[in-house]
Every structure is written in C-alpha cells, then in structure tokens.
Design an enzyme around this catalytic site. Structure first.
Site, mmCIF file in Angstrom:
data_model
loop_
_atom_site.group_PDB
_atom_site.id
_atom_site.type_symbol
_atom_site.label_atom_id
_atom_site.label_comp_id
_atom_site.label_asym_id
_atom_site.label_seq_id
_atom_site.Cartn_x
_atom_site.Cartn_y
_atom_site.Cartn_z
ATOM 1 N N ASP A 82 0.994 -1.219 -0.266
ATOM 2 C CA ASP A 82 -0.249 0.066 0.293
ATOM 3 C C ASP A 82 0.752 1.243 -0.126
ATOM 4 O OD1 ASP A 82 -2.436 1.378 0.107
ATOM 5 O OD2 ASP A 82 -2.275 2.047 2.224
ATOM 6 N N GLU A 134 -2.198 6.151 -7.916
ATOM 7 C CA GLU A 134 -2.974 7.449 -7.116
ATOM 8 C C GLU A 134 -3.353 8.654 -7.983
ATOM 9 O OE1 GLU A 134 -3.782 9.359 -2.860
ATOM 10 O OE2 GLU A 134 -3.408 7.324 -2.870
ATOM 11 N N GLY A 179 -6.183 8.136 7.480
ATOM 12 C CA GLY A 179 -6.824 8.395 9.114
ATOM 13 C C GLY A 179 -8.287 8.470 9.847
ATOM 14 N N GLY A 207 -8.724 5.901 2.365
ATOM 15 C CA GLY A 207 -9.409 6.716 2.917
ATOM 16 C C GLY A 207 -10.749 6.169 4.128
ATOM 17 N N SER A 209 -11.611 4.369 6.586
ATOM 18 C CA SER A 209 -12.007 4.506 8.309
ATOM 19 C C SER A 209 -12.260 5.864 7.928
ATOM 20 C CB SER A 209 -10.657 4.626 8.770
ATOM 21 O OG SER A 209 -9.563 3.277 8.889
ATOM 22 N N ASN A 228 -9.869 0.568 1.105
ATOM 23 C CA ASN A 228 -8.566 0.399 2.103
ATOM 24 C C ASN A 228 -9.423 0.856 3.550
ATOM 25 O OD1 ASN A 228 -8.017 0.159 -0.663
ATOM 26 N ND2 ASN A 228 -6.135 1.031 0.352
ATOM 27 N N PHE A 229 -9.445 -0.107 4.444
ATOM 28 C CA PHE A 229 -9.207 -0.136 5.770
ATOM 29 C C PHE A 229 -7.964 -0.325 6.535
ATOM 30 C CE2 PHE A 229 -12.834 -1.814 4.238
ATOM 31 C CZ PHE A 229 -14.093 -0.682 4.098
ATOM 32 N N ALA A 230 -7.418 0.420 7.201
ATOM 33 C CA ALA A 230 -6.508 1.056 8.011
ATOM 34 C C ALA A 230 -6.084 0.959 9.653
ATOM 35 C CB ALA A 230 -5.406 1.514 7.319
#
Length: 282
Positions: A82, A134, A179, A207, A209, A228-230
C-alpha cells in the site's frame, strides 16, 4: 491456497458490482484476524502493508506470515504493498513475493506521476504482478505523507493517466482522507460515476476509515472495486488491549493481548466486508 494477485479479484468485483475489502495489517495477529474473517464470510481479501509497516517488520517478514496463513485458507488472499513510496520499494516488494503493488506518485506532478507509475508497471507486468496507482490527492496523513484533501481527480486526466501508464487499478480522490475525519467528510460521489465512464480499470477508494456505511455503499455502487481500511483496524486492535488492561491490570502474557486484538479486528473486518458486498463472493 497460495497467494493470488489482485487482478482477477478486482475484475470480478468490477463485473459483479461489489468491492474487495483491503485491510492494512501490522502483525501476525491482524493477519490471522483478517483471513479468519474472509474465511467465515467466504470473501476474497487483500492484506496490505504501508512503507512504515514494512520498515518496522520488513517485506520478507510480512510475506512469510501472510503466505503461511494464506496457504491454510480456502478463499483467495492477496498481499499488496500500500502506498509504495518509490520505484525501488515496489520492485523489492515484488522480489519479496508480494502479489500486488501500489506506486503512489500522487504528490508528484502529473507527468512525473505517469513516469514513475509506468516504470513500475513495466517491471511488474513482466512478473505478472498488477499495479495500483493514485491520481489526485487523498487528504490526511498516510505514513509520512500529508496531503490537502482539495485536489479531487479529474476524469479526463484519469483516462489519460490509465492509458499512458497501463496500471491495473486506480485510486482516485473524491474528498476522502487518510486517518479519521475531523468533521463530516463531503464526498464528491458523482465524480466516481464520471471517472468510471471514461476509465476501464477498477477504481480504488482510499481513506474509508470513519466513512458511514451509506457512503461506502454508494461509492461501491458507483464503481469503486477496492476499499481500503487501515486506521480503524489499528484502533480496534489497540482498544481491545487497553480494555483488557483496565479489567485485568495484572495481565502480562502477550498472547492474551493478541487474542482480544484478533477478536476485535475480525469482527470489524467482517462488518466492513458486508458493507463492501464481497461476502460470499469467493
């Protein structure tokens, strides 16, 4: 089964109108939790590591853990780099065994982003590895990169970018941020539909989350094929450990912290997979 690339799973998602959940992992426990969630829901899954995670544990170590766990799984598992921060890191990840890489040149000029992305694609394609890039800037903080969230992806530029680089998937900026969000994010969801009309490859939402389930679902309906989940996984993992310490302050066995962390992450990942619609798609 052995690790698979992200190419087929994302093309299947594009055809099927759902998105594959891509989850950032930091340690063995998070790897086990994400794969356990995928197994239970019969979902294809992508596990990803960022440059700072790789710096903390090395590409080879994460590959070793994920490959060992994927081997026991009966659903497709992909290991993805990532936010690859350089051509060199992307190539190292491919050499280490990663089955999908991202090169993030979004902080460069349009032409420089094309150049570095094309360079990675040339090497990766020769090895049969798909590349995500991206375009536009997703705001917030990812590792050491900070971006303003006001540069959304231009559809015409997206079309040209994909044609000139040959990337397999494209992360686009629609007002999301890495974030957690300070306020309520205002997403330009119409832009997803506009870009989908002119871009042939699967689109990626970074992004996620802190976005509402409704927002994620609508983005997927409009054409996002990977989400995407972080941050929220890190929070779930850490909060479970804090709670255990509050309830049992004399806990000293790392396995006890790992166990509650795994339970929390697995539960969250299953919820997110359902929102993406990738459950029962493996």
């Amino acid at each position: 089964m052995p690790l698979v690339t992200s190419e087929q799973m994302l093309l299947d998602a594009q055809k099927g109108g759902y998105a594959v959940g891509a989850f950032n992992v930091e340690n063995m426990e998070m790897v086990k939790a994400v794969i356990a969630a995928a197994e239970e829901l019969r979902a294809p899954v992508m596990l990803q590591t960022t440059p700072s995670t790789v710096k903390y544990g090395t590409l080879e170590t994460y590959f070793g853990i994920v490959a060992a766990e994927a081997e026991k799984a009966t659903v497709p598992v992909c290991l993805h780099l990532d936010h690859g921060s350089s051509f060199e890191l992307a190539v190292q990840a491919i050499k280490a065994g990663y089955t999908s890489v991202m090169i993030d040149g979004s902080h460069e000029s349009f032409e420089d982003n094309i150049a570095v992305s094309r360079k990675v694609v040339d090497v990766a394609k020769a090895c049969g590895i798909p590349v995500e890039a991206e375009l536009g800037k997703v705001g917030g903080k990812e590792d050491d990169l900070e971006a303003e969230a006001d540069t959304n992806t231009d559809p015409a530029e997206a079309k040209e970018f994909v044609e000139r680089t040959g990337v397999s998937s494209l992360a686009i900026a629609i007002g999301t941020a890495h974030g957690f969000y300070a306020g309520t994010p205002v997403l330009d969801k119409e832009r997803v539909s506009e870009i989908k009309k002119v871009v042939s490859v699967p689109l990626v939402l970074h992004g996620a989350s802190g976005l509402s389930d409704e927002d994620v679902r609508e983005c997927v309906q409009r054409g996002m094929c990977k989400v995407n989940f972080a941050t929220e996984l890190r929070v779930a993992y850490t909060d479970a450990g804090k709670k255990l310490l509050e309830e049992k302050p004399d806990t000293f066995d790392p396995k006890k912290f790992g166990t509650v962390g795994m339970e929390a992450v697995k539960k969250l990942v299953m919820e997110r997979m359902k929102v993406c619609g990738c459950d029962h798609k493996a």
